[in-house]
Scaffold this motif. Structure first.
Motif, PDB file in Angstrom:
ATOM      1  N   TYR A 197      -1.402  -2.797  -3.638  1.00  0.00           N
ATOM      2  CA  TYR A 197      -1.389  -3.096  -5.090  1.00  0.00           C
ATOM      3  C   TYR A 197      -1.154  -4.533  -4.652  1.00  0.00           C
ATOM      4  O   TYR A 197      -0.238  -5.002  -3.402  1.00  0.00           O
ATOM      5  CB  TYR A 197      -0.622  -2.685  -5.756  1.00  0.00           C
ATOM      6  N   ASN A 241       0.650   5.858  -1.720  1.00  0.00           N
ATOM      7  CA  ASN A 241       0.290   6.856  -2.318  1.00  0.00           C
ATOM      8  C   ASN A 241       1.303   8.292  -2.344  1.00  0.00           C
ATOM      9  O   ASN A 241       2.090   8.978  -1.259  1.00  0.00           O
ATOM     10  CB  ASN A 241      -1.217   7.437  -1.546  1.00  0.00           C
ATOM     11  N   LYS A 281       1.817   5.704  -5.923  1.00  0.00           N
ATOM     12  CA  LYS A 281       2.247   4.187  -6.268  1.00  0.00           C
ATOM     13  C   LYS A 281       3.333   4.405  -6.301  1.00  0.00           C
ATOM     14  O   LYS A 281       4.517   4.741  -6.407  1.00  0.00           O
ATOM     15  CB  LYS A 281       0.924   4.136  -7.489  1.00  0.00           C
ATOM     16  N   SER A 284      -4.712   2.515  -3.481  1.00  0.00           N
ATOM     17  CA  SER A 284      -3.914   2.978  -3.096  1.00  0.00           C
ATOM     18  C   SER A 284      -3.273   1.090  -2.443  1.00  0.00           C
ATOM     19  O   SER A 284      -1.848   1.503  -1.397  1.00  0.00           O
ATOM     20  CB  SER A 284      -3.392   3.814  -1.518  1.00  0.00           C
ATOM     21  N   THR A 291       0.949  -1.200   0.129  1.00  0.00           N
ATOM     22  CA  THR A 291      -0.074  -0.120  -0.131  1.00  0.00           C
ATOM     23  C   THR A 291       1.096   1.588  -0.120  1.00  0.00           C
ATOM     24  O   THR A 291       1.918   1.453   0.604  1.00  0.00           O
ATOM     25  CB  THR A 291      -0.707   0.016   1.195  1.00  0.00           C
ATOM     26  N   ASN A 300       8.284   5.392  -2.400  1.00  0.00           N
ATOM     27  CA  ASN A 300       8.064   6.785  -3.004  1.00  0.00           C
ATOM     28  C   ASN A 300       8.513   7.654  -2.957  1.00  0.00           C
ATOM     29  O   ASN A 300       9.491   8.044  -1.782  1.00  0.00           O
ATOM     30  CB  ASN A 300       6.507   6.607  -2.953  1.00  0.00           C
ATOM     31  N   SER A 341      -5.296  -3.830  -8.073  1.00  0.00           N
ATOM     32  CA  SER A 341      -4.635  -2.898  -6.765  1.00  0.00           C
ATOM     33  C   SER A 341      -6.490  -1.773  -7.074  1.00  0.00           C
ATOM     34  O   SER A 341      -7.397  -1.740  -7.817  1.00  0.00           O
ATOM     35  CB  SER A 341      -4.039  -1.838  -8.303  1.00  0.00           C
TER      36      SER A 341
END
Length: 520
Positions: free
Chosen positions: A70, A38, A40, A68, A36, A93, A65
Motif C-alpha cells: 500500500y 496481509n 491489510k 499486500s 506491506t 494487523n 495498492s
C-alpha cells in the motif's frame, strides 16, 4: 492454448513500513509512505505522541495498492506551524505491528507579538524610530548647548522649544462613517481622529464602529437632503440594545409615511453631542440618505431638536441574522398550541435565499464605492418573509464582544471576518469585503456558528495570516463552498468579483424554491 486458472496463495504476515518520507509539497502537503502486510494493515498516525484525529484537512490517502503493498500519504491541507513536529505511523494487523517516525517542518512559528504590535497603535515600529531619533536629537542638542555654556561662560542666547504629539486612546468619535482621502494626499491630524495608527509612513484611521467606509472616488451628492423628524412624532416603546454610540429603541413614528398614520421604527441615539460628534452625526446622516437599496436597511431621517441626537431606521421584525440563524438551527423547536413541538430548521434553499440577498446589498455598496469593513451576520437584519438587509446600529460591539479583538485599549477589530491584508496592514477594500462575505456564507450554513470558534484570537490571527481557511460546513453544497474558497484567495485580485458571487448565488437560489410560510 487451453485457458488455465492459477490460484496464488499469499501468506499472512505482519505489517512492515517499507518507507516513510519527509513531507513534500504538491497541491497541498503530503507525508508519503509505503506499507506491506496481509491482511491489510490498519494505519494510525500520532503527532508529538498524541493520536492524530483525521479530518477534512488532514487525512490518510492510499494512492496505489497491490495484494499486500500500500502506497499513499498523509495529506495536509495548508498546514501551519502548529503541525510541525514528530509524526509516527503505526501499521497494525492481527499478526503484529510496525511503526516509523518522521519529522515535519511546514512553517516557521510566527511572532504573534509582532502581529499584535502591528495591530496596536502605540507599538508600531516607525513610531519607535521617531522616538529614538527624537531622543538622540535632544541629546545632541544638549551636548551642543553644554559646549556653548563651557565656551562662553554665560547663558545661551539660543532658546530650545519642545513640542510633543500624543496618539490618544480616548474614543470621542461619534460616527462609523469615514471618508478615505485620496492616496496622493496625507490627511491632517484633525481628519485622522484620535485613533491614528502609524504604519510605514502613512497614518491610517482606526474606526471604532466601521459600518460603511467611503472609498476614493465616492462623492456625496451636493443636493443631499436629510429628512428632519419632529421629536413629538417619535414615541419610544422599549429598548432594543446599547452600543458604542448610544442606545437603540423600538419606537412608533407618526407622519412618516403618507399611507400610514404610524409605523414601527428603530431609533439610534447619540450618547454625547460634542462639536465633533455632531459633525460626524450629520456626515453619517448625509451618507445614509444616499444609500437607498432594497437590501440595505432604510434610513428615514434625524431628529436634532435637542439632545440626544436621534437617527431613525426601519424596524426589522426578526432582529439580527446571527440570532435568527441560531434560533432556526438543527436544535431549534417552536412550541405550537402548547402541545407539540414543530421543527423550524432553515432549509438549504432558504439559506441560499438569505445569502443572495446579502450579496445583492454588497453589490450595491460596491457600486457606490463604499466598503463595509464589518460585514457579518450580526450586522444583517431579518424582516418578514425572510427579507434580509445589511445594517448595523453599533450594538454588536457589546452584544457580540467575543467576535472582536480589542486593540490599544478600546479599538475593536472583527479579525475572524478579516483577510490577511486587513489584519496585517489595515487595508480595507471591496476585495476585503468579498473575503468577509465568504465568512458570512460560512456563518449561514453553520446556523450562526462563530468562525474559528475552537481557536483563541491569537490562534485565529496565526491561521488567517498563514493561509488556513475555514472548513466546509456539514450542510453546505460543494458549489457554495467552492464559492467561499473563491472569496478566501490570499491575493485580493484573485478573489471572486462581488457581481460574480451574487450571480452564482442567485442562480443556485433560483434552482431551489423557497418556502417562507413558517417564517413570516
Amino acid at each position: 492454448v487451453p485457458n488455465v486458472t492459477v490460484s496464488l496463495f499469499i501468506p499472512y504476515f505482519p505489517p512492515t513500513i517499507l518507507q516513510l518520507y519527509e513531507p513534500e509539497r504538491n497541491q497541498d502537503w503530503c507525508i508519503p509512505f509505503s506499507v506491506t502486510g496481509n491482511p491489510k494493515p490498519e494505519l494510525q498516525w500520532y503527532h508529538q505522541g498524541q493520536l492524530l484525529e483525521e479530518q477534512d484537512y488532514i487525512k490518510t490517502q492510499i494512492h496505489e495498492s497491490t495484494e499486500s503493498e500500500y502506497h499513499g500519504c498523509l495529506q495536509l491541507n495548508i498546514p501551519t506551524h502548529i503541525h510541525n513536529g514528530l509524526y509516527t505511523l503505526v501499521a497494525t494487523n492481527k499478526f503484529g505491528e510496525d511503526q516509523k517516525n518522521v519529522t515535519a517542518h511546514f512553517m516557521l512559528i510566527p511572532d504573534v507579538e509582532a502581529v499584535s504590535a502591528a495591530l496596536t497603535p502605540m507599538l508600531v515600529f516607525p513610531f519607535q524610530v521617531y522616538v529614538v531619533v527624537g531622543i538622540a536629537g535632544v541629546a545632541l542638542t544638549g551636548c551642543i548647548l553644554m559646549l556653548i555654556f563651557l565656551k562662553y561662560g554665560r547663558s545661551s542666547k539660543f532658546g530650545l522649544k519642545g513640542s510633543s504629539s500624543v496618539i490618544s486612546n480616548d474614543d470621542d468619535s461619534a460616527s462609523p462613517l469615514h471618508h478615505v482621502s485620496n492616496g496622493n494626499n496625507t490627511p491632517s491630524s484633525s481628519e485622522m481622529g484620535p485613533d491614528a495608527v502609524i504604519i510605514g509612513m502613512t497614518k491610517i484611521p482606526v474606526i471604532e464602529n466601521p459600518q460603511y467606509f467611503r472609498n476614493p472616488g465616492s462623492v456625496l451628492k451636493s443636493d443631499t437632503f436629510v429628512q428632519h423628524i419632529k421629536r413629538h412624532n417619535i414615541v419610544l416603546k422599549r429598548e432594543l440594545g446599547e452600543g458604542a454610540f448610544g442606545k437603540v429603541f423600538l419606537a412608533e413614528c407618526y407622519n412618516l409615511s403618507p399611507d400610514q398614520e404610524k409605523i414601527l421604527v428603530a431609533v439610534k441615539t447619540l450618547k454625547e453631542a460634542s462639536e465633533s460628534g455632531r459633525a460626524d452625526f450629520h456626515r453619517e446622516a448625509e451618507l445614509l440618505t444616499n444609500l437607498q437599496h432594497e437590501h440595505i436597511v432604510t434610513f428615514y431621517g434625524v431628529c436634532v431638536e435637542s439632545d440626544p441626537l436621534i437617527m431613525v431606521f426601519e424596524y426589522m421584525k426578526h432582529g439580527d441574522l446571527n440570532k435568527f440563524l441560531r434560533a432556526h438551527g438543527p436544535d431549534a423547536v417552536l412550541m405550537t398550541d402548547g402541545q407539540q413541538s414543530l421543527l423550524v430548521e432553515l432549509t438549504q434553499s432558504q439559506m441560499l435565499h438569505i445569502a443572495q440577498q446579502i450579496a445583492a446589498g454588497m453589490v450595491y455598496l460596491a457600486s457606490q464605492h463604499f466598503v463595509h469593513r464589518d460585514l457579518a451576520t450580526r450586522n444583517c437584519l431579518v424582516g418578514e418573509n425572510l427579507l434580509v438587509k445589511i445594517g448595523d446600529f453599533g450594538m454588536s460591539r457589546d452584544v457580540y464582544s467575543t467576535d472582536y479583538y480589542r486593540v490599544g485599549g478600546h479599538t475593536m477589530l472583527p479579525i475572524r471576518w478579516m483577510p490577511p491584508e486587513s489584519i496585517m496592514y489595515r487595508r480595507f477594500t471591496t476585495e476585503s469585503d468579498v473575503w468577509s462575505l465568504g465568512v458570512v456564507l460560512w456563518e449561514i450554513f453553520t446556523y450562526g456558528k462563530q468562525p474559528w470558534y475552537q481557536l483563541s484570537n491569537n490562534e485565529v490571527i496565526e491561521c488567517i495570516t498563514q493561509g488556513r481557511v475555514l472548513q466546509r460546513p456539514r450542510t453546505c453544497p460543494k458549489e457554495v463552498y467552492d464559492l467561499m474558497l473563491g472569496c478566501w484567495q490570499r491575493e485580493p485580485y484573485m478573489r471572486l468579483n462581488i457581481k460574480e458571487i451574487h450571480n452564482l448565488l442567485h442562480s443556485l437560489a433560483k434552482a431551489s424554491p423557497v418556502y417562507l410560510d413558517i417564517l413570516g
